[in-house]
Design a protein around this motif. Sequence first.
Motif, mmCIF file in Angstrom:
data_model
loop_
_atom_site.group_PDB
_atom_site.id
_atom_site.type_symbol
_atom_site.label_atom_id
_atom_site.label_comp_id
_atom_site.label_asym_id
_atom_site.label_seq_id
_atom_site.Cartn_x
_atom_site.Cartn_y
_atom_site.Cartn_z
ATOM 1 N N ARG A 255 122.725 -12.572 -41.171
ATOM 2 C CA ARG A 255 121.173 -12.624 -40.691
ATOM 3 C C ARG A 255 121.193 -13.096 -39.309
ATOM 4 N NH1 ARG A 255 117.066 -12.753 -44.597
ATOM 5 N NH2 ARG A 255 115.956 -12.304 -42.647
ATOM 6 N N GLN A 256 120.064 -12.826 -38.691
ATOM 7 C CA GLN A 256 119.987 -13.406 -37.333
ATOM 8 C C GLN A 256 118.933 -14.789 -37.351
ATOM 9 O OE1 GLN A 256 121.059 -12.469 -34.233
ATOM 10 N NE2 GLN A 256 122.393 -11.156 -35.389
ATOM 11 N N CYS A 257 119.091 -15.632 -36.592
ATOM 12 C CA CYS A 257 118.475 -16.906 -36.915
ATOM 13 C C CYS A 257 117.557 -17.192 -35.575
ATOM 14 C CB CYS A 257 119.329 -18.131 -36.695
ATOM 15 S SG CYS A 257 118.751 -19.933 -36.508
ATOM 16 N N HIS A 258 116.262 -17.139 -35.977
ATOM 17 C CA HIS A 258 115.238 -17.176 -35.143
ATOM 18 C C HIS A 258 115.308 -18.426 -34.148
ATOM 19 C CE1 HIS A 258 111.130 -16.346 -33.177
ATOM 20 N NE2 HIS A 258 110.930 -17.473 -33.577
ATOM 21 N N ARG A 259 115.286 -19.734 -35.016
ATOM 22 C CA ARG A 259 115.517 -20.970 -34.116
ATOM 23 C C ARG A 259 116.253 -21.724 -35.190
ATOM 24 N NH1 ARG A 259 110.098 -23.749 -32.261
ATOM 25 N NH2 ARG A 259 111.617 -25.313 -31.858
ATOM 26 N N PHE A 260 116.895 -22.781 -34.875
ATOM 27 C CA PHE A 260 117.508 -23.972 -35.551
ATOM 28 C C PHE A 260 117.021 -25.081 -35.606
ATOM 29 C CE2 PHE A 260 120.879 -27.249 -35.838
ATOM 30 C CZ PHE A 260 121.452 -26.923 -36.911
ATOM 31 N N LEU A 261 116.762 -25.996 -36.541
ATOM 32 C CA LEU A 261 115.857 -27.186 -36.577
ATOM 33 C C LEU A 261 116.908 -28.229 -36.896
ATOM 34 C CD1 LEU A 261 112.898 -26.032 -38.711
ATOM 35 C CD2 LEU A 261 112.888 -25.964 -36.232
ATOM 36 N N HIS A 262 117.162 -29.412 -36.153
ATOM 37 C CA HIS A 262 117.980 -30.351 -36.614
ATOM 38 C C HIS A 262 117.060 -31.434 -37.264
ATOM 39 C CE1 HIS A 262 121.577 -32.746 -36.079
ATOM 40 N NE2 HIS A 262 121.087 -33.462 -35.514
ATOM 41 N N LYS A 263 117.573 -31.628 -38.701
ATOM 42 C CA LYS A 263 117.081 -32.769 -39.227
ATOM 43 C C LYS A 263 115.573 -32.737 -39.519
ATOM 44 C CE LYS A 263 121.136 -35.713 -38.803
ATOM 45 N NZ LYS A 263 121.720 -36.945 -38.263
ATOM 46 N N PRO A 264 114.936 -31.720 -39.641
ATOM 47 C CA PRO A 264 113.308 -31.788 -39.527
ATOM 48 C C PRO A 264 112.842 -32.285 -40.632
ATOM 49 C CG PRO A 264 114.290 -29.669 -40.400
ATOM 50 C CD PRO A 264 115.616 -30.500 -40.255
ATOM 51 N N PRO A 326 132.567 -35.924 -15.686
ATOM 52 C CA PRO A 326 132.706 -36.803 -16.762
ATOM 53 C C PRO A 326 131.257 -37.086 -17.496
ATOM 54 C CG PRO A 326 133.763 -37.577 -14.761
ATOM 55 C CD PRO A 326 132.951 -36.528 -14.555
ATOM 56 N N LEU A 327 131.460 -37.056 -18.616
ATOM 57 C CA LEU A 327 130.182 -37.184 -19.433
ATOM 58 C C LEU A 327 129.689 -38.766 -19.392
ATOM 59 C CD1 LEU A 327 130.850 -34.746 -22.707
ATOM 60 C CD2 LEU A 327 129.255 -34.465 -20.286
ATOM 61 N N ASN A 328 128.349 -38.974 -19.473
ATOM 62 C CA ASN A 328 128.199 -40.453 -19.491
ATOM 63 C C ASN A 328 126.977 -40.646 -20.627
ATOM 64 O OD1 ASN A 328 125.852 -39.129 -18.583
ATOM 65 N ND2 ASN A 328 126.164 -40.042 -16.243
ATOM 66 N N CYS A 329 126.900 -39.442 -21.699
ATOM 67 C CA CYS A 329 126.043 -39.962 -22.992
ATOM 68 C C CYS A 329 126.660 -38.968 -24.094
ATOM 69 C CB CYS A 329 124.454 -39.194 -22.426
ATOM 70 S SG CYS A 329 124.653 -37.409 -22.227
ATOM 71 N N GLU A 330 126.384 -39.471 -25.386
ATOM 72 C CA GLU A 330 126.739 -38.690 -26.624
ATOM 73 C C GLU A 330 125.916 -37.247 -26.502
ATOM 74 O OE1 GLU A 330 127.224 -40.742 -30.184
ATOM 75 O OE2 GLU A 330 126.863 -42.740 -29.167
ATOM 76 N N ILE A 331 126.712 -36.339 -27.020
ATOM 77 C CA ILE A 331 126.393 -34.892 -27.286
ATOM 78 C C ILE A 331 126.597 -34.699 -28.451
ATOM 79 C CG2 ILE A 331 126.370 -32.589 -26.440
ATOM 80 C CD1 ILE A 331 127.334 -33.412 -23.730
ATOM 81 N N ASP A 332 125.607 -33.996 -29.418
ATOM 82 C CA ASP A 332 125.622 -33.688 -30.850
ATOM 83 C C ASP A 332 126.191 -32.219 -30.787
ATOM 84 O OD1 ASP A 332 125.762 -33.036 -33.336
ATOM 85 O OD2 ASP A 332 123.806 -33.892 -33.758
ATOM 86 N N ALA A 333 127.095 -31.711 -31.159
ATOM 87 C CA ALA A 333 127.476 -30.469 -31.150
ATOM 88 C C ALA A 333 126.587 -29.346 -32.074
ATOM 89 C CB ALA A 333 128.843 -30.130 -31.778
ATOM 90 N N TYR A 334 125.838 -30.031 -32.941
ATOM 91 C CA TYR A 334 124.802 -29.360 -33.872
ATOM 92 C C TYR A 334 123.612 -29.450 -33.473
ATOM 93 C CZ TYR A 334 128.712 -29.276 -37.267
ATOM 94 O OH TYR A 334 129.792 -29.008 -38.022
ATOM 95 N N GLY A 335 123.240 -30.711 -32.930
ATOM 96 C CA GLY A 335 121.684 -30.950 -32.394
ATOM 97 C C GLY A 335 121.590 -30.357 -31.256
ATOM 98 N N ASP A 336 122.534 -30.384 -30.076
ATOM 99 C CA ASP A 336 122.331 -29.983 -28.777
ATOM 100 C C ASP A 336 122.860 -28.691 -28.471
ATOM 101 O OD1 ASP A 336 121.154 -32.618 -28.183
ATOM 102 O OD2 ASP A 336 123.190 -33.510 -27.870
ATOM 103 N N PHE A 337 123.879 -28.139 -29.343
ATOM 104 C CA PHE A 337 124.207 -26.703 -29.130
ATOM 105 C C PHE A 337 123.196 -25.808 -29.846
ATOM 106 C CE2 PHE A 337 128.969 -28.097 -28.040
ATOM 107 C CZ PHE A 337 128.610 -28.827 -26.890
ATOM 108 N N LEU A 338 123.256 -26.079 -31.101
ATOM 109 C CA LEU A 338 122.552 -24.882 -31.855
ATOM 110 C C LEU A 338 121.220 -25.065 -31.785
ATOM 111 C CD1 LEU A 338 124.610 -25.193 -35.201
ATOM 112 C CD2 LEU A 338 125.261 -24.055 -33.128
ATOM 113 N N GLN A 339 120.361 -26.019 -31.265
ATOM 114 C CA GLN A 339 119.041 -25.858 -31.135
ATOM 115 C C GLN A 339 118.429 -25.138 -29.899
ATOM 116 O OE1 GLN A 339 116.324 -29.477 -32.746
ATOM 117 N NE2 GLN A 339 117.967 -30.410 -31.798
ATOM 118 N N ALA A 340 119.429 -25.096 -28.950
ATOM 119 C CA ALA A 340 119.325 -24.104 -27.903
ATOM 120 C C ALA A 340 119.349 -22.593 -27.936
ATOM 121 C CB ALA A 340 120.434 -24.292 -26.777
#
Length: 631
Positions: A255-264, A326-340
């Motif tokens: 299937r195709q995903c219309h959008r991804f919700l992180h811990k909704p 260099p990164l100066n904050c935490e990035i979530d591979a699920y919350g920050d990548f997939l929600q886009a």
Amino acid sequence: MCERRTLPRETRMRTGAGRGDVTARQRAGTGAWRGLPEAGTMAALREASLRKLRRFSEMRGKPVATGKFWDVVVITAADEKQELAYKQQLSEKLKRKELPLGVNYHVFTDPPGTKIGNGGSTLCSLQCLESLYGDKWNSFTVLLIHSGGYSQRLPNASALGKIFTALPLGEPIYQMLDLKLAMYMDFPSRMKPGVLVTCADDIELYSIGDSESIAFEQPGFTALAHPSSLAVGTTHGVFVLDSAGSLQHGDLEYRQCHRFLHKPSIENMHHFNAVHRLGSFGQQDLSGGDTTCHPLHSEYVYTDSLFYMDHKSAKKLLDFYESVGPLNCEIDAYGDFLQALGPGATAEYTKNTSHVTKEESHLLDMRQKIFHLLKGTPLNVVVLNNSRFYHIGTTEEYLLHFTSNGSLQAELGLQSIAFSVFPNVPEDSHEKPCVIHSILNSGCCVAPGSVVEYSRLGPEVSISENCIISGSVIEKAVLPPCSFVCSLSVEINGHLEYSTMVFGMEDNLKNSVKTISDIKMLQFFGVCFLTCLDIWNLKAMEELFSGSKTQLSLWTARIFPVCSSLSESVAASLGMLNAIRNHSPFSLSNFKLLSIQEMLLCKDVGDMLAYREQLFLEISSKRKQSDSEKS
């Protein structure tokens, strides 16, 4: 005021916030068998899982054919100490022929300084791959396993890593790494060059038709989806599937995903049309092994586990990382990548910090940059209607899945006694202890609901229910319910010594206070920490804690004795525990003391692995002797 609390029998350790407020029974297992009763679910998943395990067992210690397995397997580490520990264990596993050969196994560490999250680790790993292989990696299938961090919610995995957690399965014992490789072994042959991203503390089981296969061949990102209750959805990522075409409810759907919700929230799941109903498909199960069957017309959502990105998407992320520095904050591979991802994605989530562990000033800007980078990238979803997702990242989940006769035991064939010597095994009991790679004297007693791993217990040892004993030698002791005991080899000033951490399962190791005057808010085995210090003849001062002096916790408290032998170390730490239980003095003032934080910094991985090897040889010898006597 300091008060003693009585611990309930079914208490488990609360070592910090989990993936939400649902219980481990709700959170630890998700997934469903659509249209078959629970027995059918377990049988199908067990058959599929055992088939993969048998095939993987045949591959261990042998070269793999090109295109039939991963080109590269990457394990992430939080720092150089953890990197070294992981490399030592990988080397030992390769020597013992426990892993397939001809694969490039790597450990990549996060850069020192600011914590960068698993999303940041993903970006760093992509950079390491390009640095090592140049353009060659654009033809690789890569398995990327996030295993950084020190597992404060499952401390027996802190020293050697979650990815090397022992499972009650196989001979020699399988670890999480072996299980991951086995469960994913069908993926590489139907995968275009790219990176599969997963975490070290979860297990995905699935069953599909004989003529079906999971393919990772579409451009962009592809994620697995598991049917789950709405309560579980609040602690995971939830897919809003494209409305074009309806669910067929077969074993496997693309299937195709219309959008991804992180811990909704449940309200948002309904608002964004993420909720499905069982309705016309009759009485179906969404139990995941941890809850009862949902009634007719029950609602469910599809939740996430692992995801894949094709090489083009991975290269886009790498170029972005190299451009921002260099990164100066935490990035979530699920919350920050997939929600886009997906056509319905909006930038609204970039401002939501409700699920962020530490809110940095740079986070909003970074999230917006990632959103604009990935916006328009497709998110393909592999819907696995006959699947389970299990999380084993806390002591509660660990005990639940290893000691109760639940679905994971049936589906994976987990054993109550795994590669161990334990003559006194309780036979007729729904709940049994779980003994892994250990030697137990026939006179000792281990109550149901407890786990013993890599340990040696003497004849005068009694372990009560809901305990975890790891890496310890116990000659004589009676452990109360809900005890946690874990021993480490440590190197101090060039000398090999030992230290043992002990806690109650209710103790919150991550909970911290900012000042010495507030340490009365900490509790050890249900007792005010200030009271404990009096019993141990220790003074409440900043020097009692390692690390930051504004984050004082049980994790950083220097309260664990250092001894010259493993058994003495365990005896000393159990002495301080018994003193608390009996409210009787036990002076620690003459011991050299370490915090858990310090134990991990000076751990001697080589000695811990040598101890396990010694146990392995002794168990093998005793089992051969027993087999020859029977014949």
